[in-house]
Design an enzyme around this catalytic site. Structure first.
Site, short mmCIF file in Angstrom:
data_model
loop_
_atom_site.label_atom_id
_atom_site.label_comp_id
_atom_site.label_asym_id
_atom_site.label_seq_id
_atom_site.Cartn_x
_atom_site.Cartn_y
_atom_site.Cartn_z
N HIS A 218 0.96 -1.27 0.02
CA HIS A 218 -0.03 -0.13 -0.05
C HIS A 218 0.85 1.31 0.13
O HIS A 218 1.50 1.74 1.07
CB HIS A 218 -0.84 -0.06 1.18
N HIS A 220 2.12 5.09 -1.13
CA HIS A 220 1.50 6.57 -1.36
C HIS A 220 2.47 7.31 -2.10
O HIS A 220 3.79 7.15 -1.98
CB HIS A 220 1.17 7.35 0.08
N CYS A 251 -3.13 13.15 1.85
CA CYS A 251 -2.28 12.56 2.66
C CYS A 251 -2.63 13.37 3.87
O CYS A 251 -1.90 14.28 4.20
CB CYS A 251 -0.84 12.28 2.37
N ASN A 260 -2.60 8.25 -2.08
CA ASN A 260 -2.62 6.99 -2.40
C ASN A 260 -2.14 6.70 -4.02
O ASN A 260 -2.42 7.74 -4.70
CB ASN A 260 -4.14 6.29 -2.52
MG MG Z 1 -3.88 4.67 1.79
#
Ligand code: MG
Length: 311
Positions: A218, A220, A251, A260
């Site tokens: 995951h 960013h 964020c 993201n």
């Molecule tokens: Mg995220």
């Protein structure tokens, strides 16, 4: 040019599962609160564009995340499709699990932290106490036959603590798996990680006996590293990648509009590399353009901007 030329590489998987987080992680971090009907249409459009795994919403208390206070309503309007095992919802605690079970979902996600400060700020308790809180959630979810994903946040750096030791991330990950989680999502919550760090963390997780198959990444894009880090993870055997359509979700910890990894940016890269995703890029871009109009801000995704002619 609407699609990249495909030039495969032998060191990548043939297919990647995109775990779409836009409706939950994305919308939770947007300023604008969108109506439940828009959310369910968004989810249906994402599914129609070929996304299989879609995290739909969160049963976090509405005081903390007012953007997703309508979780039950969204799930009700999705009907049977919202209860598929590929439609997880986030549950912070047992109360959240109760609400998720009432809605009939078959998959849930919990949200742990690799660092003490983020655990305190996000969960109001220490890492140890948060694991104690998750234990009955995972146990009861498994007893009810649910699939459980465990997020680990701040794996590559923490805005308050700075560098985060790999051993600390591995320890929290191992303990979440030991509670009974089926899958992990390793999060670079502030987007500071770089490719070598990704490789080292994956090696550490492997050494702790965590199979590549259960690991999702995951990333960013705060520092522009999300795609580079994703490709590094794929080269190390990861096949599940979290992404948010249109790059939804700024964020909140880095005060940046870029949060993201955008699903479109990921799909462009993967299709260029000959990696199957099952996603129709064109309809995804249309969906992002539609959602951007509802949010009143353009998508930060480069691919959305290029393909929709807004740049
Ligand atoms: Mg995220």
């Amino acid at each position: 040019m609407r699609l990249p030329m495909t030039v495969p590489r032998s060191d990548l998987p043939g297919r990647v599962t995109i775990y779409e987080v836009g409706p939950r992680d994305g919308l939770q971090n947007e300023q604008t609160v969108v109506p439940a009907a828009v959310k369910s249409e968004f989810i249906e459009r994402l599914a129609a564009a070929g996304l299989t795994w879609i995290e739909t919403t969160s049963f976090v208390h509405p005081t903390w995340v007012p953007q997703l206070a309508d979780a039950a309503e969204v799930l009700a309007s999705l009907g049977e499709s919202g209860r598929a095992h590929t439609r997880p919802v986030l549950v912070p605690n047992e109360r959240g699990l109760d609400r998720a079970l009432e809605s009939g979902v078959r998959s849930v996600a919990i949200f742990g932290s690799a660092t003490e400060t983020f655990a305190q700020r996000n969960l109001g308790r220490s890492v140890e106490e948060s694991l104690d809180m998750f234990a009955p959630v995972v146990r009861r979810a498994k007893e009810a036959g649910l699939w459980v994903r465990a997020y680990v946040s701040m794996c590559f750096g923490d805005p308050w603590e700075g560098e985060v030791p790999i051993s600390q991330v591995v320890d929290v990950s191992r303990r979440l798996m030991d509670l009974g989680a089926d899958a992990l999502s390793i999060g670079d919550t502030i987007g500071v990680g770089t490719a070598g760090h990704v490789a080292a963390l994956l090696e550490g997780l492997g050494d702790a006996g965590i199979a590549r198959e259960v690991i999702g990444v995951h990333f960013h894009d705060t520092y522009g590293q999300a795609l580079a880090n994703t490709l590094e993870a794929l080269r190390h055997g990861v096949t599940v990648v979290d992404a948010s359509t249109g790059g939804l979700g700024g964020c909140p910890y880095a005060k940046s509009a870029t949060g993201n990894l955008a699903t479109e940016d990921l799909v462009w890269a993967l299709h260029g590399l000959g990696v199957e995703t099952g996603v129709d890029l064109e309809s995804l871009v249309e969906t992002s353009t539609w959602m951007a109009a509802r949010l009143g801000r353009p998508s930060p995704s480069r691919v959305v901007r290029a393909l929709s002619g807004t740049d």
